[in-house]
Design a protein around this motif. Structure first.
Motif, PDB file in Angstrom:
ATOM      1  N   TRP A 146       0.831  -1.208   0.000  1.00 12.89           N
ATOM      2  CA  TRP A 146       0.000   0.000   0.000  1.00 12.89           C
ATOM      3  C   TRP A 146       0.866   1.259   0.000  1.00 12.89           C
ATOM      4  N   LEU A 147       1.954   1.260   0.779  1.00 11.30           N
ATOM      5  CA  LEU A 147       2.833   2.428   0.839  1.00 11.30           C
ATOM      6  C   LEU A 147       3.506   2.679  -0.507  1.00 11.30           C
ATOM      7  N   SER A 148       3.967   1.620  -1.157  1.00 13.11           N
ATOM      8  CA  SER A 148       4.596   1.782  -2.468  1.00 13.11           C
ATOM      9  C   SER A 148       3.584   2.272  -3.500  1.00 13.11           C
ATOM     10  N   PHE A 149       2.326   1.829  -3.389  1.00 16.92           N
ATOM     11  CA  PHE A 149       1.267   2.324  -4.270  1.00 16.92           C
ATOM     12  C   PHE A 149       1.002   3.801  -4.003  1.00 16.92           C
TER      13      PHE A 149
ATOM     14  N   LEU B 243       3.783   5.829  -5.511  1.00 14.38           N
ATOM     15  CA  LEU B 243       3.640   5.851  -6.964  1.00 14.38           C
ATOM     16  C   LEU B 243       2.598   6.865  -7.401  1.00 14.38           C
ATOM     17  N   MET B 244       1.447   6.857  -6.741  1.00 11.13           N
ATOM     18  CA  MET B 244       0.340   7.707  -7.164  1.00 11.13           C
ATOM     19  C   MET B 244       0.586   9.177  -6.856  1.00 11.13           C
ATOM     20  N   TYR B 245       1.225   9.490  -5.741  1.00  9.92           N
ATOM     21  CA  TYR B 245       1.333  10.877  -5.308  1.00  9.92           C
ATOM     22  C   TYR B 245       2.686  11.530  -5.593  1.00  9.92           C
ATOM     23  N   TYR B 246       3.674  10.731  -5.980  1.00 10.57           N
ATOM     24  CA  TYR B 246       4.994  11.311  -6.194  1.00 10.57           C
ATOM     25  C   TYR B 246       5.632  10.954  -7.537  1.00 10.57           C
ATOM     26  N   LYS B 247       5.084   9.979  -8.254  1.00  3.55           N
ATOM     27  CA  LYS B 247       5.714   9.534  -9.493  1.00  3.55           C
ATOM     28  C   LYS B 247       4.847   9.741 -10.729  1.00  3.55           C
ATOM     29  N   LEU B 248       3.572   9.388 -10.640  1.00  2.21           N
ATOM     30  CA  LEU B 248       2.700   9.527 -11.803  1.00  2.21           C
ATOM     31  C   LEU B 248       2.240  10.981 -11.955  1.00  2.21           C
ATOM     32  N   PRO B 249       2.043  11.435 -13.192  1.00  4.79           N
ATOM     33  CA  PRO B 249       1.648  12.837 -13.428  1.00  4.79           C
ATOM     34  C   PRO B 249       0.217  13.117 -12.984  1.00  4.79           C
TER      35      PRO B 249
ATOM     36  N   TYR C 149      -4.932  10.593 -12.928  1.00  6.99           N
ATOM     37  CA  TYR C 149      -5.550   9.998 -14.102  1.00  6.99           C
ATOM     38  C   TYR C 149      -6.113   8.614 -13.795  1.00  6.99           C
ATOM     39  N   TYR C 150      -5.549   7.943 -12.794  1.00  8.96           N
ATOM     40  CA  TYR C 150      -6.026   6.602 -12.447  1.00  8.96           C
ATOM     41  C   TYR C 150      -7.266   6.749 -11.569  1.00  8.96           C
ATOM     42  N   ALA C 151      -8.408   6.344 -12.090  1.00 16.07           N
ATOM     43  CA  ALA C 151      -9.692   6.613 -11.440  1.00 16.07           C
ATOM     44  C   ALA C 151      -9.977   5.720 -10.239  1.00 16.07           C
ATOM     45  N   PHE C 152      -9.143   4.722  -9.993  1.00 13.90           N
ATOM     46  CA  PHE C 152      -9.430   3.760  -8.924  1.00 13.90           C
ATOM     47  C   PHE C 152      -8.487   3.902  -7.725  1.00 13.90           C
ATOM     48  N   THR C 153      -7.806   5.038  -7.652  1.00 16.24           N
ATOM     49  CA  THR C 153      -6.822   5.259  -6.588  1.00 16.24           C
ATOM     50  C   THR C 153      -7.443   5.143  -5.203  1.00 16.24           C
ATOM     51  N   SER C 154      -8.524   5.864  -4.970  1.00 16.75           N
ATOM     52  CA  SER C 154      -9.147   5.858  -3.644  1.00 16.75           C
ATOM     53  C   SER C 154      -9.673   4.474  -3.275  1.00 16.75           C
TER      54      SER C 154
ATOM     55  N   THR D 180       1.034 -11.768  -1.895  1.00 17.04           N
ATOM     56  CA  THR D 180       0.683 -10.380  -1.595  1.00 17.04           C
ATOM     57  C   THR D 180       1.610  -9.412  -2.309  1.00 17.04           C
ATOM     58  N   TYR D 181       2.889  -9.738  -2.312  1.00 21.72           N
ATOM     59  CA  TYR D 181       3.875  -8.881  -2.998  1.00 21.72           C
ATOM     60  C   TYR D 181       3.558  -8.798  -4.488  1.00 21.72           C
ATOM     61  N   ILE D 182       3.258  -9.934  -5.106  1.00 22.99           N
ATOM     62  CA  ILE D 182       2.952  -9.956  -6.535  1.00 22.99           C
ATOM     63  C   ILE D 182       1.651  -9.213  -6.815  1.00 22.99           C
ATOM     64  N   TRP D 183       0.689  -9.365  -5.932  1.00 28.55           N
ATOM     65  CA  TRP D 183      -0.597  -8.719  -6.143  1.00 28.55           C
ATOM     66  C   TRP D 183      -0.480  -7.195  -6.138  1.00 28.55           C
ATOM     67  N   TRP D 184       0.250  -6.659  -5.150  1.00 27.61           N
ATOM     68  CA  TRP D 184       0.422  -5.207  -5.111  1.00 27.61           C
ATOM     69  C   TRP D 184       1.263  -4.733  -6.290  1.00 27.61           C
ATOM     70  N   SER D 185       2.160  -5.565  -6.766  1.00 26.37           N
ATOM     71  CA  SER D 185       2.927  -5.225  -7.961  1.00 26.37           C
ATOM     72  C   SER D 185       1.994  -5.100  -9.160  1.00 26.37           C
ATOM     73  N   PHE D 186       1.009  -6.007  -9.240  1.00 31.92           N
ATOM     74  CA  PHE D 186       0.020  -5.927 -10.316  1.00 31.92           C
ATOM     75  C   PHE D 186      -0.807  -4.648 -10.212  1.00 31.92           C
ATOM     76  N   ILE D 187      -1.193  -4.293  -9.000  1.00 27.91           N
ATOM     77  CA  ILE D 187      -1.988  -3.081  -8.801  1.00 27.91           C
ATOM     78  C   ILE D 187      -1.221  -1.847  -9.278  1.00 27.91           C
ATOM     79  N   LYS D 188       0.050  -1.767  -8.957  1.00 29.90           N
ATOM     80  CA  LYS D 188       0.871  -0.637  -9.402  1.00 29.90           C
ATOM     81  C   LYS D 188       1.038  -0.645 -10.920  1.00 29.90           C
ATOM     82  N   ASP D 189       1.229  -1.819 -11.486  1.00 25.58           N
ATOM     83  CA  ASP D 189       1.329  -1.914 -12.949  1.00 25.58           C
ATOM     84  C   ASP D 189       0.040  -1.441 -13.613  1.00 25.58           C
ATOM     85  N   ASP D 190      -1.083  -1.799 -13.015  1.00 29.40           N
ATOM     86  CA  ASP D 190      -2.368  -1.398 -13.573  1.00 29.40           C
ATOM     87  C   ASP D 190      -2.523   0.118 -13.537  1.00 29.40           C
ATOM     88  N   ALA D 191      -2.071   0.729 -12.453  1.00 33.59           N
ATOM     89  CA  ALA D 191      -2.146   2.187 -12.337  1.00 33.59           C
ATOM     90  C   ALA D 191      -1.274   2.860 -13.395  1.00 33.59           C
ATOM     91  N   GLU D 192      -0.069   2.356 -13.571  1.00 36.36           N
ATOM     92  CA  GLU D 192       0.835   2.944 -14.565  1.00 36.36           C
ATOM     93  C   GLU D 192       0.301   2.734 -15.984  1.00 36.36           C
TER      94      GLU D 192
END
Length: 342
Positions: A138-141, A144-150, A158-163, A319-331
């Protein structure tokens, strides 16, 4: 929602592990006689419990402070009866082992050995590790959302499912926290908190699977989809906590929600050709294989590690792989939207 998948199984495991009161161990006449004698004397063999003191009419007394258990044990509610059952169980297991018999369940549970007051220490530790993995994901996500993605011109992401993923992360950490507490000490309150948290996470995961797979972005549509499911989940939790802890019904509800969301995610990954769909499939397949540990329910090795504990261990890398997928989906979703806007 792969994590949801294993938490799905976390719930299934919670749903399937209802505490029964008629296991082979507690039906054993020698065990029952031992507990009955201990309740009268406060002793099992030569082992007596300082906090097991009785008045002339047989009522239990707390006794002076120096006769009571230390605070780190008191908060777990280890009372006279639970200590009698625990020590009678250990003695009976030793006797059966000497005769060449294997372990049996007592009051619906395998004979675990306590460690510093913890009822199932390995499961507690692994639940805590799962919580840590969720926090890390969750912290890495969040970063990613608040400091890396535009950001857009209106400062929105731009990612509508952040919240929605933020809520998911919080529910996941809450579920694993109460899992650790429940395995630490199985009492009525901790059981209800564990079940309720797991069911809430499983139900929310189903909602999130529907919203993400069908790309529901309009708030009104999200409310229309979520409201009936939220109402059902809330009613189900209230039913279990305030009316009847029906393990059979709970298992059916968990299975329907689990299978539904898994089918949704599996079909969505294949239809959309998501670039990180392999991560989703790894978690789905891995979670399915891990469920075999719940089917092959063997007694704890050396009184500590059982099939359920190993199941908890398998969810850590998933769990690690799942959150990795979530971040990939956001990007991926952000890049896709920006490309359309050009």
């Amino acid at each position: 929602m792969v994590d949801r998948y294993w938490i799905t199984f976390f719930v299934l495991l919670s749903c399937l592990v209802g505490v029964l009161d008629a296991s082979a161990g507690d039906a054993d006449p020698l065990y029952r006689a031992c507990v009955g004698q201990c309740k009268k004397t406060g002793c099992v063999g030569e082992t007596c419990f300082p906090h097991c003191k009785f008045s002339s009419d047989g009522a239990s007394l707390d006794g002076p402070w120096y006769m009571q258990e230390p605070l780190y044990l008191q908060w777990k509610q280890w009372d006279c009866l639970s200590d009698c059952r625990y020590n009678c169980m250990l003695n009976r297991e030793k006797e059966m082992a000497s005769l060449g018999h294997g372990p049996v369940k007592y009051h619906g549970k395998w004979p675990f050995k306590r460690l510093y007051g913890f009822q199932e220490p390995v499961s507690v530790a692994l639940s805590a590790l799962n919580l840590v993995m969720h926090f890390h994901g969750w912290l890495s996500f969040f970063i990613l959302m608040y400091y890396k993605l535009p950001l857009g011109l209106d400062k929105k992401r731009y990612y509508a499912f952040t919240s929605l993923w933020h809520i998911y992360g919080l529910l996941s950490m809450n579920a694993w926290f109460w899992s650790a507490v429940f395995h630490s000490r199985d009492v009525d309150l901790t059981e209800k908190l564990d079940y309720s948290s797991a069911i809430a996470l499983l139900g929310y995961s189903l909602i999130l699977a529907i919203l993400r797979s069908f790309n529901v972005r309009i708030e009104a549509a999200r409310v229309m989809v979520s409201a009936p499911l939220l109402a059902f989940i809330t009613t189900h939790i209230l039913y279990l906590n305030n009316y009847q802890m029906d393990y059979g019904w709970n298992m059916k509800v968990c299975l329907v929600m689990a299978v539904s969301q898994l089918l949704i995610w599996a079909i969505w990954a294949g239809v959309t050709h998501h670039p990180s769909r392999w991560k989703l499939w790894v978690v789905v397949v891995g979670g399915g294989l891990a469920m075999l540990l719940e089917i092959y329910d063997f007694p704890p090795y050396q009184g500590f590690v059982d099939a359920h504990a190993l199941w908890h261990a398998t969810t850590i890398p998933l769990t690690y792989i799942w959150w990795s997928f979530i971040k990939d989906d956001a990007e991926f979703s952000t890049a896709k939207l920006l490309k359309k806007m050009k």
